[in-house]
Write an enzyme that holds these catalytic residues in place. Sequence first.
Site, PDB file in Angstrom:
ATOM      1  N   GLY A  98       0.827  -1.211   0.000  1.00 16.80           N
ATOM      2  CA  GLY A  98       0.000   0.000   0.000  1.00 16.80           C
ATOM      3  C   GLY A  98       0.852   1.248   0.000  1.00 16.80           C
ATOM      4  NE  ARG A 101       8.865   5.698   0.038  1.00 17.95           N
ATOM      5  CZ  ARG A 101      10.124   5.824  -0.307  1.00 17.95           C
ATOM      6  NH1 ARG A 101      10.828   6.798   0.198  1.00 17.95           N
ATOM      7  NH2 ARG A 101      10.662   4.991  -1.142  1.00 17.95           N
ATOM      8  CG  ASP A 134      11.062   7.175   7.531  1.00 15.98           C
ATOM      9  OD1 ASP A 134      10.564   7.001   6.398  1.00 15.98           O
ATOM     10  OD2 ASP A 134      12.239   7.522   7.700  1.00 15.98           O
ATOM     11  NE  ARG A 192       0.884   1.941  -6.797  1.00 21.59           N
ATOM     12  CZ  ARG A 192       2.089   2.492  -6.812  1.00 21.59           C
ATOM     13  NH1 ARG A 192       3.142   1.720  -6.879  1.00 21.59           N
ATOM     14  NH2 ARG A 192       2.227   3.792  -6.738  1.00 21.59           N
ATOM     15  CG  ASP A 261       4.966  -3.526  -4.988  1.00 22.58           C
ATOM     16  OD1 ASP A 261       5.513  -4.591  -5.318  1.00 22.58           O
ATOM     17  OD2 ASP A 261       5.564  -2.623  -4.382  1.00 22.58           O
ATOM     18  CG  ASP A 271       6.182   3.201  -7.287  1.00 24.98           C
ATOM     19  OD1 ASP A 271       5.538   4.230  -7.527  1.00 24.98           O
ATOM     20  OD2 ASP A 271       5.843   2.372  -6.427  1.00 24.98           O
TER      21      ASP A 271
HETATM   22  P1  AMP Z   1       9.035   0.428  -3.256  1.00 28.12           P
HETATM   23  O1  AMP Z   1       9.854  -0.791  -3.472  1.00 28.12           O
HETATM   24  O2  AMP Z   1       9.834   1.691  -3.001  1.00 28.12           O
HETATM   25  O3  AMP Z   1       8.041   0.634  -4.336  1.00 28.12           O
HETATM   26  O4  AMP Z   1       8.235   0.236  -1.871  1.00 28.12           O
HETATM   27  C1  AMP Z   1       7.572  -0.953  -1.505  1.00 28.12           C
HETATM   28  C2  AMP Z   1       6.611  -0.690  -0.377  1.00 28.12           C
HETATM   29  O5  AMP Z   1       7.293  -0.149   0.761  1.00 28.12           O
HETATM   30  C3  AMP Z   1       5.502   0.292  -0.704  1.00 28.12           C
HETATM   31  O6  AMP Z   1       4.343  -0.147  -0.038  1.00 28.12           O
HETATM   32  C4  AMP Z   1       6.012   1.581  -0.128  1.00 28.12           C
HETATM   33  O7  AMP Z   1       4.982   2.477   0.186  1.00 28.12           O
HETATM   34  C5  AMP Z   1       6.714   1.101   1.135  1.00 28.12           C
HETATM   35  N1  AMP Z   1       7.788   2.011   1.564  1.00 28.12           N
HETATM   36  C6  AMP Z   1       8.998   2.218   0.998  1.00 28.12           C
HETATM   37  N2  AMP Z   1       9.702   3.121   1.699  1.00 28.12           N
HETATM   38  C7  AMP Z   1       8.926   3.519   2.726  1.00 28.12           C
HETATM   39  C8  AMP Z   1       9.084   4.441   3.818  1.00 28.12           C
HETATM   40  N3  AMP Z   1      10.199   5.142   3.981  1.00 28.12           N
HETATM   41  N4  AMP Z   1       8.053   4.579   4.674  1.00 28.12           N
HETATM   42  C9  AMP Z   1       6.928   3.872   4.536  1.00 28.12           C
HETATM   43  N5  AMP Z   1       6.718   2.979   3.547  1.00 28.12           N
HETATM   44  C10 AMP Z   1       7.696   2.807   2.655  1.00 28.12           C
HETATM   45 MG    MG Z   2       6.547   1.062  -5.022  1.00 19.30          MG
END
Ligand code: AMP
Ligand code: MG
Length: 498
Positions: A98, A101, A134, A192, A261, A271
Amino acid sequence: MTVIDPQAATPLHALTLDNRFASLPSAFYTALKPTPLPSPYLVCSSAPVAELIGLEASALSGDNFTEAFTGNQLLAGSRPLAAVYSGHQFGVWAGQLGDGRAILLGDVASKGPSARLEIQLKGSGLTPYSRMGDGRAVLRSSIREFLCSEAMAALGIQTSRALCITGSDQYVMREKPETSAVVTRVAPSFIRFGSFEHWYYNNKPEELQALADFVLEHYYPELREDANPYQALLGEVTRRTAELMAHWQAVGFMHGVMNTDNMSVLGLTIDYGPFGFMEAYDEGHICNHTDSQGRYSYRMQPTIGHWNCHALGQAMLPLIGSVEDTQAALSVYQDSYKRKMDELLHRKFGLATSEAADGELFDRFFALMQESHADFTQTFRALCKVQRDSSVPDEPLRDLFIDRNTLDVWLNAYKERLAFEDRCDEQRMQAMRTANPKYILRNYLAQVAIEKAENKDFSEVEKLLQILRSPFDEQEEHEAYADLPPDWALHLEVSCSS
Ligand code: AMP
Ligand code: MG
């Protein structure tokens, strides 16, 4: 939190948001506001994206703008929310993810190709989907996402766009402490593959159908009259994904984290994380140093694109009705990829016509590039200078290769092939320069801009943005930006930590 009055004489008054996504059942999202950041400042903005959403250039410089796009003030009409989705990460079912951030503010009317565009803040604080994170993004990764979104758009590749970055001196912890930033992303939708998987794996057929109907109604209305609209939808997403992969391969773009995702149901590049552009050519190159198996290496991207479509197909199976119909929709992948790649390669090599042996000619060239680890972008740009007349030296190209004898054999075959073309050298070379960019977002260029920005000098971000807006132009005054990475940058590593 203050709400910007739409009647007030602020340049932001042109922005009145709606939120179509919020019309989905409440289980699809959590309504919540961004968490403010202290004393935000504007790092950079994109005037063409502002224009797309109907904002005048004057709006970009006001405090209102910075406050609104940090999430410290709400724009009129916005109904901020974080969406839920799930996904396969590195080939393994990861369950619920989900917007951890990201916060969707809503959508606005656009004069661009898409009638409405969503505005999303990334790095705007904790959400119920933040898991261990965070909720923040750091300045470094925000600059990379901002520049690459705009660079990809200029390369003619489907992508989410970036309106601006705002920064704050508030620190967040990564491998070392870094300052936080918010990047404002703009796209018709951020739905997505993993959004569909979420409802399938949670055994929620009604929600699955509601999502598919929403996507059909707003983004693929022409498919609604199809005998099986869900099958048509999967087929169209599959086709767009295959074509996107061909576009990535043709400029040497590597996404780095092609989890389901991170795959857009509109066929957009979304992303941006540990992405990279191929420099010294190696088809096995892995740009994300956490990807130890090379699942998302350059060579694997088209295969993974297909794998991801299968994951989407699995999730849509209950809607489509049968395995056969699902497979039929997925089967468009190979042909779509091959056709688009063939078209793009013909353009890159300057061939307006198609001959049976062209594929082999291209393959031999890539094999030579592999052997010499020739710089992807410089090589194709140098190929634009090759002339049929054998008295003109091919030095710019030859200089990039180690085994020049084999290259000369290839060049002879290439020039023979060019003889079948009607176009004169000048026309062909001109056309090739519109297919082979001179300027790409090399990691070291981004790194230089990031280090200056971390010291509050945003001029290099702005300069890079302007250069990357015209990637196919010669821009003689910026010649150095087409250079190979300097020694210090040869081992720059990019990870998921962002
Ligand atoms: P990503 O691989 O960057 O697309 O992230 C995968 C998942 O981790 C997604 O659900 C993002 O929203 C979550 N995510 C990545 N970095 C953070 C962060 N610093 N704080 C909260 N959720 C994160
Ligand atoms: Mg992502």
